[in-house]
Design a protein around this motif. Structure first.
Motif, PDB file in Angstrom:
ATOM      1  N   ASP A 209     -15.091 -27.426  33.493  1.00 12.87           N
ATOM      2  CA  ASP A 209     -15.980 -26.508  32.780  1.00 12.87           C
ATOM      3  C   ASP A 209     -16.866 -27.244  31.775  1.00 12.87           C
ATOM      4  O   ASP A 209     -18.055 -26.972  31.665  1.00 12.87           O
ATOM      5  CB  ASP A 209     -15.161 -25.442  32.023  1.00 12.87           C
ATOM      6  CG  ASP A 209     -14.558 -24.405  32.961  1.00 12.87           C
ATOM      7  OD1 ASP A 209     -14.862 -24.440  34.175  1.00 12.87           O
ATOM      8  OD2 ASP A 209     -13.775 -23.561  32.486  1.00 12.87           O
ATOM      9  N   ALA A 210     -16.252 -28.169  31.034  1.00 12.55           N
ATOM     10  CA  ALA A 210     -16.993 -28.876  29.989  1.00 12.55           C
ATOM     11  C   ALA A 210     -18.103 -29.717  30.594  1.00 12.55           C
ATOM     12  O   ALA A 210     -19.241 -29.705  30.117  1.00 12.55           O
ATOM     13  CB  ALA A 210     -16.040 -29.749  29.181  1.00 12.55           C
ATOM     14  N   ASN A 211     -17.778 -30.433  31.655  1.00 12.99           N
ATOM     15  CA  ASN A 211     -18.796 -31.301  32.244  1.00 12.99           C
ATOM     16  C   ASN A 211     -19.887 -30.490  32.947  1.00 12.99           C
ATOM     17  O   ASN A 211     -21.048 -30.888  32.980  1.00 12.99           O
ATOM     18  CB  ASN A 211     -18.149 -32.365  33.126  1.00 12.99           C
ATOM     19  CG  ASN A 211     -17.336 -33.346  32.260  1.00 12.99           C
ATOM     20  OD1 ASN A 211     -17.712 -33.647  31.115  1.00 12.99           O
ATOM     21  ND2 ASN A 211     -16.214 -33.818  32.771  1.00 12.99           N
ATOM     22  N   PHE A 212     -19.537 -29.320  33.453  1.00 15.82           N
ATOM     23  CA  PHE A 212     -20.539 -28.401  34.024  1.00 15.82           C
ATOM     24  C   PHE A 212     -21.475 -27.923  32.909  1.00 15.82           C
ATOM     25  O   PHE A 212     -22.698 -27.891  33.058  1.00 15.82           O
ATOM     26  CB  PHE A 212     -19.847 -27.211  34.696  1.00 15.82           C
ATOM     27  CG  PHE A 212     -20.792 -26.196  35.295  1.00 15.82           C
ATOM     28  CD1 PHE A 212     -21.908 -26.589  36.025  1.00 15.82           C
ATOM     29  CD2 PHE A 212     -20.558 -24.833  35.134  1.00 15.82           C
ATOM     30  CE1 PHE A 212     -22.775 -25.642  36.592  1.00 15.82           C
ATOM     31  CE2 PHE A 212     -21.413 -23.881  35.685  1.00 15.82           C
ATOM     32  CZ  PHE A 212     -22.520 -24.295  36.410  1.00 15.82           C
ATOM     33  N   PHE A 213     -20.894 -27.584  31.759  1.00 11.56           N
ATOM     34  CA  PHE A 213     -21.714 -27.129  30.630  1.00 11.56           C
ATOM     35  C   PHE A 213     -22.674 -28.233  30.186  1.00 11.56           C
ATOM     36  O   PHE A 213     -23.862 -27.988  29.949  1.00 11.56           O
ATOM     37  CB  PHE A 213     -20.835 -26.682  29.450  1.00 11.56           C
ATOM     38  CG  PHE A 213     -21.643 -26.247  28.267  1.00 11.56           C
ATOM     39  CD1 PHE A 213     -22.252 -24.998  28.250  1.00 11.56           C
ATOM     40  CD2 PHE A 213     -21.842 -27.097  27.185  1.00 11.56           C
ATOM     41  CE1 PHE A 213     -23.036 -24.597  27.174  1.00 11.56           C
ATOM     42  CE2 PHE A 213     -22.626 -26.707  26.109  1.00 11.56           C
ATOM     43  CZ  PHE A 213     -23.221 -25.450  26.098  1.00 11.56           C
ATOM     44  N   LEU A 214     -22.157 -29.468  30.092  1.00  8.89           N
ATOM     45  CA  LEU A 214     -23.001 -30.593  29.667  1.00  8.89           C
ATOM     46  C   LEU A 214     -24.134 -30.824  30.674  1.00  8.89           C
ATOM     47  O   LEU A 214     -25.264 -31.143  30.297  1.00  8.89           O
ATOM     48  CB  LEU A 214     -22.155 -31.856  29.487  1.00  8.89           C
ATOM     49  CG  LEU A 214     -21.169 -31.796  28.302  1.00  8.89           C
ATOM     50  CD1 LEU A 214     -20.214 -32.979  28.317  1.00  8.89           C
ATOM     51  CD2 LEU A 214     -21.921 -31.724  26.966  1.00  8.89           C
ATOM     52  N   HIS A 215     -23.830 -30.608  31.941  1.00  4.32           N
ATOM     53  CA  HIS A 215     -24.849 -30.708  32.990  1.00  4.32           C
ATOM     54  C   HIS A 215     -25.923 -29.622  32.780  1.00  4.32           C
ATOM     55  O   HIS A 215     -27.117 -29.881  32.873  1.00  4.32           O
ATOM     56  CB  HIS A 215     -24.174 -30.571  34.356  1.00  4.32           C
ATOM     57  CG  HIS A 215     -25.104 -30.248  35.489  1.00  4.32           C
ATOM     58  ND1 HIS A 215     -25.896 -31.202  36.100  1.00  4.32           N
ATOM     59  CD2 HIS A 215     -25.376 -29.069  36.115  1.00  4.32           C
ATOM     60  CE1 HIS A 215     -26.622 -30.623  37.051  1.00  4.32           C
ATOM     61  NE2 HIS A 215     -26.326 -29.326  37.086  1.00  4.32           N
ATOM     62  N   LEU A 216     -25.482 -28.419  32.466  1.00 10.10           N
ATOM     63  CA  LEU A 216     -26.414 -27.295  32.290  1.00 10.10           C
ATOM     64  C   LEU A 216     -27.395 -27.495  31.141  1.00 10.10           C
ATOM     65  O   LEU A 216     -28.542 -27.089  31.220  1.00 10.10           O
ATOM     66  CB  LEU A 216     -25.633 -25.988  32.039  1.00 10.10           C
ATOM     67  CG  LEU A 216     -24.890 -25.367  33.210  1.00 10.10           C
ATOM     68  CD1 LEU A 216     -24.102 -24.138  32.750  1.00 10.10           C
ATOM     69  CD2 LEU A 216     -25.855 -24.960  34.326  1.00 10.10           C
ATOM     70  N   ILE A 217     -26.915 -28.118  30.054  1.00 11.53           N
ATOM     71  CA  ILE A 217     -27.823 -28.273  28.907  1.00 11.53           C
ATOM     72  C   ILE A 217     -28.622 -29.576  28.976  1.00 11.53           C
ATOM     73  O   ILE A 217     -29.404 -29.884  28.086  1.00 11.53           O
ATOM     74  CB  ILE A 217     -27.067 -28.206  27.564  1.00 11.53           C
ATOM     75  CG1 ILE A 217     -26.013 -29.320  27.459  1.00 11.53           C
ATOM     76  CG2 ILE A 217     -26.428 -26.826  27.359  1.00 11.53           C
ATOM     77  CD1 ILE A 217     -25.499 -29.553  26.046  1.00 11.53           C
ATOM     78  N   GLY A 218     -28.399 -30.351  30.050  1.00  9.12           N
ATOM     79  CA  GLY A 218     -29.156 -31.595  30.211  1.00  9.12           C
ATOM     80  C   GLY A 218     -28.694 -32.698  29.259  1.00  9.12           C
ATOM     81  O   GLY A 218     -29.497 -33.501  28.774  1.00  9.12           O
ATOM     82  N   ALA A 219     -27.404 -32.738  28.985  1.00  8.43           N
ATOM     83  CA  ALA A 219     -26.854 -33.775  28.101  1.00  8.43           C
ATOM     84  C   ALA A 219     -26.970 -35.149  28.767  1.00  8.43           C
ATOM     85  O   ALA A 219     -27.076 -35.231  29.994  1.00  8.43           O
ATOM     86  CB  ALA A 219     -25.387 -33.471  27.810  1.00  8.43           C
ATOM     87  N   PRO A 220     -26.965 -36.222  27.976  1.00  8.07           N
ATOM     88  CA  PRO A 220     -27.024 -37.565  28.569  1.00  8.07           C
ATOM     89  C   PRO A 220     -25.904 -37.763  29.602  1.00  8.07           C
ATOM     90  O   PRO A 220     -24.785 -37.309  29.382  1.00  8.07           O
ATOM     91  CB  PRO A 220     -26.813 -38.494  27.372  1.00  8.07           C
ATOM     92  CG  PRO A 220     -27.156 -37.679  26.168  1.00  8.07           C
ATOM     93  CD  PRO A 220     -26.878 -36.256  26.510  1.00  8.07           C
ATOM     94  N   GLN A 221     -26.250 -38.439  30.692  1.00  7.67           N
ATOM     95  CA  GLN A 221     -25.305 -38.651  31.810  1.00  7.67           C
ATOM     96  C   GLN A 221     -23.986 -39.279  31.370  1.00  7.67           C
ATOM     97  O   GLN A 221     -22.938 -38.968  31.909  1.00  7.67           O
ATOM     98  CB  GLN A 221     -25.951 -39.584  32.848  1.00  7.67           C
ATOM     99  CG  GLN A 221     -27.136 -38.965  33.579  1.00  7.67           C
ATOM    100  CD  GLN A 221     -26.688 -37.981  34.656  1.00  7.67           C
ATOM    101  OE1 GLN A 221     -25.927 -38.328  35.536  1.00  7.67           O
ATOM    102  NE2 GLN A 221     -27.172 -36.738  34.578  1.00  7.67           N
ATOM    103  N   ASN A 222     -24.058 -40.193  30.396  1.00 11.10           N
ATOM    104  CA  ASN A 222     -22.847 -40.944  30.031  1.00 11.10           C
ATOM    105  C   ASN A 222     -21.929 -40.156  29.092  1.00 11.10           C
ATOM    106  O   ASN A 222     -20.856 -40.618  28.737  1.00 11.10           O
ATOM    107  CB  ASN A 222     -23.228 -42.281  29.379  1.00 11.10           C
ATOM    108  CG  ASN A 222     -24.009 -42.070  28.086  1.00 11.10           C
ATOM    109  OD1 ASN A 222     -24.408 -40.943  27.760  1.00 11.10           O
ATOM    110  ND2 ASN A 222     -24.252 -43.152  27.355  1.00 11.10           N
TER     111      ASN A 222
END
Length: 274
Positions: A209-222
């Motif tokens: 869930d967390a990594n999906f959320f980070l993907h959704l907001i366009g967070a840095p890949q790393n």
């Protein structure tokens, strides 16, 4: 993979909204600073995060600090910096216009956890370890109210609260001390019937869930969600099995009343009755 996660999100939000419309009549209420006092603000990626203790909140705050450029890695941030450093702004610190602008344009998210597990996790953290706030403030009051023939030492320090005593306190309408965010309802902490959250994550599927959320907001890949356990790291995380061991100490009536106490959280976030 993303498609499946989008579907899970849409189902979670649907259940939350249906529960709200069935049980709550406050969808016309005004949102006050009190309702948003537990919401942390990250202006760079436009994120609002409602803090639910014992559901990954320390690590979420670390992630927000990295997003905001306050640290280069989540590993560099100490526990005290996260909770007492005041690096992250809260939504109730803005004026009316600032609050509404962010509520209307930022991505609003919360992460929750199975209510009994969350409760046992809070109990273990606050009462089974030395704590210079919870023992004198809550411990003393709980022991003096619920323990027959308490020793002078127990009354003086407030240490050694038993789970059964803690539950008596929780279920008592005339509690000797007030509620605390660590065992309050998510319903009360985050006002999900008043604030329309865009993302509902679960502790049980945290990494995904967390990594999906980070993907959704366009967070840095790393940037990924940290896996480390923040406090008492040598101790096993509170699991279903550990939770059952604690609840086995209670009477059937106390177990049922504890469930009733968290009933709205069970319903709203679709957790099955333990």
């Amino acid at each position: 993979k993303w498609k499946n996660l989008y579907q899970i999100q849409s189902k979670r939000k649907q259940i939350m909204r249906e529960t709200c419309s069935k049980y709550k009549s406050n969808n016309r209420r005004i949102i006050t600073p009190y309702h948003v006092s537990r919401i942390f603000v990250e202006d760079k990626y436009r994120v609002l995060y409602c803090e639910v203790p014992k559901a990954g909140c320390s690590n979420w705050k670390r992630v927000l600090m990295v997003l905001n450029g306050l640290a280069s890695s989540t590993k560099d941030i100490q526990h005290n910096t996260v909770h007492y450093g005041n690096y992250l702004k809260r939504l109730d610190g803005f004026d009316h216009k600032g609050i509404y602008h962010r509520l209307n344009t930022y991505t609003k998210m919360l992460f929750i956890r199975e209510p009994f597990e969350k409760l046992v996790s809070a109990f273990r953290d606050k009462f089974e370890h030395p704590n210079n706030y919870y023992h004198p403030v809550f411990g003393k009051a709980i022991i003096s109210r619920y323990r027959v023939n308490a020793t002078k030492e127990a009354l003086r320090t407030g240490s050694g609260v038993k789970f059964k005593e803690f539950i008596q306190y929780l279920l008592d309408v005339h509690r000797p001390v007030g509620m605390d965010i660590h065992w309050d309802h998510v319903n009360r902490l985050c006002s999900p019937c008043l604030i329309d959250y865009d993302f509902v994550g679960k502790f049980e599927s945290m990494e995904e869930d967390a990594n999906f959320f980070l993907h959704l907001i366009g967070a840095p890949q790393n940037l990924t969600f940290p896996k480390f356990k923040d406090r008492h790291s040598n101790e096993e995380r509170t699991t279903t099995k550990i939770t059952q061991q604690y609840f086995a100490q209670l009477s059937p009536s106390q177990r049922q009343r504890s469930y009733d106490f968290y009933y709205m959280d069970y319903l709203m976030f679709n957790y099955s009755k333990p």
